[in-house]
Design a protein around this motif. Sequence first.
Motif, PDB file in Angstrom:
ATOM      1  N   THR A 214     -18.944  17.259 106.018  1.00  0.00           N
ATOM      2  CA  THR A 214     -18.763  18.506 104.866  1.00  0.00           C
ATOM      3  C   THR A 214     -16.924  19.150 105.424  1.00  0.00           C
ATOM      4  O   THR A 214     -16.967  19.389 106.573  1.00  0.00           O
ATOM      5  CB  THR A 214     -19.838  19.298 105.045  1.00  0.00           C
ATOM      6  OG1 THR A 214     -18.961  20.553 103.496  1.00  0.00           O
ATOM      7  CG2 THR A 214     -20.028  20.178 106.179  1.00  0.00           C
ATOM      8  N   LYS A 218     -12.485  14.654 102.102  1.00  0.00           N
ATOM      9  CA  LYS A 218     -12.886  13.989 101.106  1.00  0.00           C
ATOM     10  C   LYS A 218     -12.826  13.575  99.668  1.00  0.00           C
ATOM     11  O   LYS A 218     -11.750  12.670  99.608  1.00  0.00           O
ATOM     12  CB  LYS A 218     -14.807  13.424 101.029  1.00  0.00           C
ATOM     13  CG  LYS A 218     -14.982  13.197 102.512  1.00  0.00           C
ATOM     14  CD  LYS A 218     -16.698  13.025 102.556  1.00  0.00           C
ATOM     15  CE  LYS A 218     -17.513  13.802 102.010  1.00  0.00           C
ATOM     16  NZ  LYS A 218     -17.342  15.709 103.071  1.00  0.00           N
ATOM     17  N   THR A 220     -10.600  15.332  98.584  1.00  0.00           N
ATOM     18  CA  THR A 220      -8.537  15.926  98.597  1.00  0.00           C
ATOM     19  C   THR A 220      -8.214  14.469  98.544  1.00  0.00           C
ATOM     20  O   THR A 220      -7.216  13.592  97.915  1.00  0.00           O
ATOM     21  CB  THR A 220      -8.910  16.159  99.738  1.00  0.00           C
ATOM     22  OG1 THR A 220      -8.929  17.726 100.192  1.00  0.00           O
ATOM     23  CG2 THR A 220      -6.590  16.935  99.855  1.00  0.00           C
ATOM     24  N   PHE A 237     -19.952  21.557 101.633  1.00  0.00           N
ATOM     25  CA  PHE A 237     -20.634  21.001 100.518  1.00  0.00           C
ATOM     26  C   PHE A 237     -19.743  21.670  99.532  1.00  0.00           C
ATOM     27  O   PHE A 237     -20.642  21.946  97.728  1.00  0.00           O
ATOM     28  CB  PHE A 237     -22.075  21.731 100.546  1.00  0.00           C
ATOM     29  CG  PHE A 237     -22.800  21.279 101.168  1.00  0.00           C
ATOM     30  CD1 PHE A 237     -23.085  20.088 101.887  1.00  0.00           C
ATOM     31  CD2 PHE A 237     -23.421  22.127 102.690  1.00  0.00           C
ATOM     32  CE1 PHE A 237     -23.479  19.185 103.046  1.00  0.00           C
ATOM     33  CE2 PHE A 237     -24.231  22.227 103.726  1.00  0.00           C
ATOM     34  CZ  PHE A 237     -24.414  20.064 103.815  1.00  0.00           C
ATOM     35  N   THR A 239     -18.411  18.677  97.297  1.00  0.00           N
ATOM     36  CA  THR A 239     -18.750  18.334  96.679  1.00  0.00           C
ATOM     37  C   THR A 239     -20.627  17.950  96.328  1.00  0.00           C
ATOM     38  O   THR A 239     -21.036  18.045  97.859  1.00  0.00           O
ATOM     39  CB  THR A 239     -18.313  16.934  96.773  1.00  0.00           C
ATOM     40  OG1 THR A 239     -17.004  16.832  96.891  1.00  0.00           O
ATOM     41  CG2 THR A 239     -18.293  15.863  96.071  1.00  0.00           C
TER      42      THR A 239
END
Length: 378
Positions: A214, A218, A220, A237, A239
């Motif tokens: 986390t 990712k 970005t 988190f 996402t």
Amino acid sequence: MTQHVNYDTNEYPKTLLLGVYAPYNPTKNVTSYFEEFVNLAKTNNVQNYQTEFIKIRDIDAAYFLTKGKLQEIKDLCVKDKIEQVIISETLSAQQERNLSDFLDCSIFDRTHLILEIFEKNAHSAEGKMQVGIAMMQFQKSRLAGQGVGMSQQRGVRGMRGGYGETRKEKDRRHIENTILKLTKQLEALQSTRNTQRKHRLTTGVPQICIIGYTNAGKSTILNALTKSNVLAEDKLFATLDTTTRELYIDKKKVGVISDTVGFIQQLPHKLIEAFKSTLSELQYADLLVQVVDISDQNWESQIQVVHEILKELEVEKDMVYVFNKADKAIGIENMTGAMSKYQPYVITSALHKETLKPLADYLGSWSERTKKKPLITT
Ligand code: GTP
């Protein structure tokens, strides 16, 4: 070690963030384990808190903390008029209740904390349902330990619920019905998702999944590669839902690329179960892009956490490592040896798009090498 943060406010309950280094914890860097725990609490908007970090040698079956530590924490709670304790570990229902009685505070364990963060961050219908099911299962486990005596209700003969049904039984039935309802809705949604996935598989489109710890970057990276606008936030988190986009490199379609929920150490088992279906995308992946925050001192153990979760999910795929946040990694020039254990790899600073070129080149050539033939539909 105790640390006080005074906001001079009565708006939020006075909270103790209790970081516990337990004997089962494999982490090598306990300081960053505790920092991560405080970040989890901050992500859940916990304010007006102080921290206490302790090491324990044994786990007490009834109270989690052994006698001496328990008394120390009790004294601290009394002295500082603590109203709630958030503990970095997962407790059994019994331990949670006993601690709450003994400390005379509300107690939140790791599962509860992460579930609340998940609840706030789930946006898609599927994500919301998964979190809803996990939350209900958690509540059910807490209900199981509650005494029946206090909640005994008088039932009415012949009516649903029956004579002498306890409040606990009623609550349990309500929870079970809700879980059942949500599970059915989830299955219906997943069957639509499976149809879409099947379509992609039959058309031979390569599947790439971005995974990683986390906050590694990712979303970005997904945004930068696909020029989309997936939420990227400096919170744990941010996402929870899988986002899938088409990926073009040099105007050529390389495949579809998905972002996935961030991984974390000591992710409560219940939550892995809840997110298995979100992560089921990984079973169909042709390539995993593992994003690693190279500026975090704990980056190697974060890779291990990711590998352990993949093992648990029985996912074994080709992988490229993306060492991200190079812009703030102190001493990165001396880290080549450590990074080269993870092959193949590229180094990026996703905030600066131009640094993604080695990754884009890798994905472009990977796509050329692995051109998929469409599957024959049945
Ligand atoms: P989760 O959804 O929590 O799993 O996070 P994620 O891995 O999707 O991370 P995200 O893309 O949301 O980025 C987390 C934070 O790191 C954001 O504040 C980003 O702006 C920041 N960030 C991402 N890449 C870089 C980078 O290369 N350098 C720096 N300095 N910050 C970055």
